[in-house]
Each structure stands twice: as structure tokens, then as C-alpha cells.
Design an enzyme around this catalytic site. Structure first.
Site, PDB file in Angstrom:
ATOM      1  N   GLU A  44       0.861  -1.191   0.000  1.00 54.53           N
ATOM      2  CA  GLU A  44       0.000   0.000   0.000  1.00 54.53           C
ATOM      3  C   GLU A  44       0.899   1.244   0.000  1.00 54.53           C
ATOM      4  OE1 GLU A  44      -2.128   0.849   3.671  1.00 54.53           O
ATOM      5  OE2 GLU A  44      -3.807   1.715   2.556  1.00 54.53           O
ATOM      6  N   LYS A 117      -9.604   0.954  -2.343  1.00 57.97           N
ATOM      7  CA  LYS A 117      -9.756   0.493  -0.950  1.00 57.97           C
ATOM      8  C   LYS A 117     -11.157   0.829  -0.430  1.00 57.97           C
ATOM      9  CE  LYS A 117      -7.284   0.964   3.504  1.00 57.97           C
ATOM     10  NZ  LYS A 117      -6.188   1.743   4.164  1.00 57.97           N
ATOM     11  N   CYS A 158      -4.891  -3.397   3.015  1.00 64.75           N
ATOM     12  CA  CYS A 158      -4.591  -3.023   4.405  1.00 64.75           C
ATOM     13  C   CYS A 158      -5.778  -3.179   5.366  1.00 64.75           C
ATOM     14  CB  CYS A 158      -4.028  -1.605   4.437  1.00 64.75           C
ATOM     15  SG  CYS A 158      -3.142  -1.175   5.949  1.00 64.75           S
TER      16      CYS A 158
HETATM   17  O1  LIG Z   1      -1.865   7.527   6.155  1.00 62.48           O
HETATM   18  C1  LIG Z   1      -0.923   7.259   5.409  1.00 62.48           C
HETATM   19  O2  LIG Z   1       0.139   7.914   5.416  1.00 62.48           O
HETATM   20  C2  LIG Z   1      -1.010   6.095   4.475  1.00 62.48           C
HETATM   21  N1  LIG Z   1      -2.161   5.258   4.720  1.00 62.48           N
HETATM   22  C3  LIG Z   1      -2.090   4.128   5.381  1.00 62.48           C
HETATM   23  O3  LIG Z   1      -1.048   3.817   5.822  1.00 62.48           O
HETATM   24  C4  LIG Z   1      -3.316   3.276   5.623  1.00 62.48           C
HETATM   25  C5  LIG Z   1      -4.481   4.163   5.799  1.00 62.48           C
HETATM   26  S1  LIG Z   1      -4.224   5.414   7.053  1.00 62.48           S
HETATM   27  N2  LIG Z   1      -3.081   2.436   6.775  1.00 62.48           N
HETATM   28  C6  LIG Z   1      -3.908   1.487   7.230  1.00 62.48           C
HETATM   29  O4  LIG Z   1      -4.953   1.191   6.638  1.00 62.48           O
HETATM   30  C7  LIG Z   1      -3.421   0.785   8.503  1.00 62.48           C
HETATM   31  C8  LIG Z   1      -4.379  -0.271   9.042  1.00 62.48           C
HETATM   32  C9  LIG Z   1      -3.887  -0.825  10.323  1.00 62.48           C
HETATM   33  O5  LIG Z   1      -2.785  -0.582  10.754  1.00 62.48           O
HETATM   34  C10 LIG Z   1      -4.778  -1.716  11.104  1.00 62.48           C
HETATM   35  O6  LIG Z   1      -5.846  -2.140  10.616  1.00 62.48           O
HETATM   36  O7  LIG Z   1      -4.412  -2.015  12.236  1.00 62.48           O
END
Ligand SMILES: O=C(O)CNC(=O)[C@H](CS)NC(=O)CCC(=O)C(=O)O
Length: 277
Positions: A44, A117, A158
Site C-alpha cells: 500500500e 480500498k 490493508c
Molecule cells: O496515512 C498514510 O500515510 C497512508 N495510509 C495508510 O497507511 C493506511 C491508511 S491510514 N493504513 C492502514 O490502513 C493501517 C491499518 C492498520 O494498521 C490496522 O488495521 O491495524
């Protein structure tokens, strides 16, 4: 469809420099190809991992102008391998928010599938980390499968990992391999990552391929790493640990039917009434 395919997870530490992220992906891709992999998967936010709004605006491009997609399409064609760009942010014509989008390229470099997503990571963690993905990204509303010569993929990203119904739907749609490109947080990764990925494999009788971001990123975020490849019976075939790098594993598609024959739970779904309140 059947046979054996060598799959690779490219474990990255993406930042906000588009060219540097492409260079890292291309370097890891060459290492994967040298090891004989013909299906390469990126995590991702492979294109850029950046959440600060003032920087994000300059990084987002329409899908057909996204440099990571162009680079990985060319790389797929050059090496004759399939490449899944786990995701990158993509500017949308009809929404102020972007899409967090996965794109699959076939061995001829042609785009085979696009997945946005579905589940947005809007979570406040006990350690003070706070995420509002839905403020920046428009969630998708469509599950996606895609066929490669050797089998059918079910796509996800993710945080989707926590929603078992999506994976069951993908398996019922014929998926044999589930992809879960991720940028997991360190605390939730330590607590949940391996067990959730193994559970999705066991529940569906699918291989699970989960390329991940790792380490400390320029925006200060830390991610968990541990890119994982899991067999349909639940065994971990490869774990990338916490350094950037490549893992590979051979996916023998016959193992999908074997796992489902041993425990045919996928054929035992029932329609049930909701409990009375
Ligand atoms: O925000 C950013 O810089 C990039 N985006 C991400 O890294 C994404 C969305 S915030 N991360 C996740 O979905 C983590 C999920 C997770 O860690 C869980 O389900 O526990």
C-alpha cells in the site's frame, strides 16, 4: 486454472519523493525477477506514503498520469512478469478526495484490474496515533477479482483485512489468491497482523500475499513490515521481517483445492436470522 507460480513481496519504506520510491521498487523488482518470481507485489502507498495535506496535493495525479503506474507497467512488460502496485493515491475527476487505488499489470504491461480500498482507516490508537483516512480518500464500493494465466486473484488493501466478509465474497467469486498490500501500524501489527492474515487464508482456502511498508517514513510514521505469504492451510511460507527487501514463495495452486477438500467450510454458508434485540 492451476500450476505453480513464484510470487514475490517487495517490502518498501516509501516516502514523499516519487522518483526515489520508483527507484526502490525497480531495484527490489529486479531482485525478485533474479530469484525467478513471475508475480510481483508492492505494498500500500508504494507510490508515496504522505498524509500531510499540503504535500499530498502535489503528489496526487490522475491514474493515467501516476508515475508509479507507468513505471511498473513498463517493468512488467520488460521482464514479462505480472505486477500488482499495492496502492497509490490517485486524483479523481469527480471528487475532491482521492482514491487509495491498487492496479494490476499483466506480463505485457497492460492494466488488468483496478481496485479502490473499501474500508477507511479512521482510528485513534491508545498510543496517541490518530488516522482519518476518509478525510483524504473516497472509499471504493466494489470488490474486484482478476485473472492471471495461472489463477484468480482477489484484491484488497490493508485495513480491509479486518472485514472477513470481503474475503469470503472474493473466495465465492473464485479467488484462489488474496492480495493484502499494507502499511500497518506497529502496535496493531504486533497484536494482529499474522493472525488476521492466517485467518483469512484458513477461512477461504486461499493463498494470502501481503506486501508491506516497513520502518520510519519521512512524515514520521512508522510501519510494521513483516510482508507475509501464507498457504491455504494457514502455514506462513515467507516473512520479510522488518528490513526493506524481497521475499518469494512458490504457490502450488493445487493446494487451494486440497485445503478446501479437507475442510469444505466455504460450501457450508447458511442464511440465518439476525438476533432479536
Ligand atoms: O496515512 C498514510 O500515510 C497512508 N495510509 C495508510 O497507511 C493506511 C491508511 S491510514 N493504513 C492502514 O490502513 C493501517 C491499518 C492498520 O494498521 C490496522 O488495521 O491495524
Amino acid at each position: 486454472m492451476s500450476g505453480t507460480v513464484r510470487a514475490a513481496c517487495l517490502q518498501m519504506t516509501s516516502g514523499d519523493d516519487l522518483d526515489a520510491n520508483i527507484a526502490e521498487a525497480a531495484d527490489l523488482a529486479r531482485r525478485a525477477v533474479d530469484q525467478g518470481a513471475t508475480f510481483l507485489t508492492l505494498p500500500e502507498n508504494a507510490g508515496f506514503l504522505e498524509s500531510r495535506p499540503e504535500r499530498l496535493a502535489g503528489l496526487l495525479k490522475p491514474e493515467d498520469g501516476t508515475p508509479m503506474f507507468a513505471a511498473m507497467s513498463a517493468l512488467a512488460r520488460q521482464h514479462g512478469v505480472a505486477v500488482l502496485v499495492g496502492s497509490t493515491g490517485v486524483k479523481l475527476a469527480d471528487d475532491a478526495r482521492a482514491a487509495n487505488r491498487s492496479v494490476l499489470f499483466g506480463p505485457d504491461g497492460v492494466r488488468l484490474a483496478t481496485y479502490d480500498k473499501i474500508h477507511m482507516f479512521d482510528v485513534d490508537l491508545p498510543d496517541g496515533e490518530s488516522y482519518r483516512e476518509s478525510a483524504r480518500y473516497r472509499p471504493g464500493d466494489r470488490a474486484v477479482v482478476a485473472d492471471l494465466g495461472w489463477g484468480r486473484l482477489g484484491l484488497s488493501i490493508c485495513y480491509d483485512l479486518r472485514f472477513a466478509y470481503l474475503y469470503r465474497m472474493l473466495a465465492h467469486a473464485g479467488a484462489q489468491v488474496l492480495t493484502v498490500p499494507s502499511a500497518f501500524t506497529v502496535p496493531t501489527g504486533e497484536a494482529h497482523w499474522h493472525v488476521l492474515l492466517r485467518a483469512r487464508a484458513i477461512e477461504t482456502g486461499c493463498f494470502v500475499i501481503a506486501p508491506a511498508q516497513t520502518g520510519t517514513h519521512p512524515n514520521g510514521r512508522r510501519t510494521y513490515g513483516h510482508s507475509l505469504i501464507v498457504a491455504p492451510w494457514g502455514e506462513v511460507l515467507a516473512d520479510a521481517g522488518t528490513e526493506p527487501g524481497v521475499i518469494v514463495a512458490d504457490l502450488d495452486l493445487a493446494r487451494v483445492a486440497e485445503a478446501r477438500a479437507r475442510v469444505p467450510a466455504l460450501t457450508h454458508d447458511r442464511k440465518i436470522a439476525a438476533p432479536k434485540a
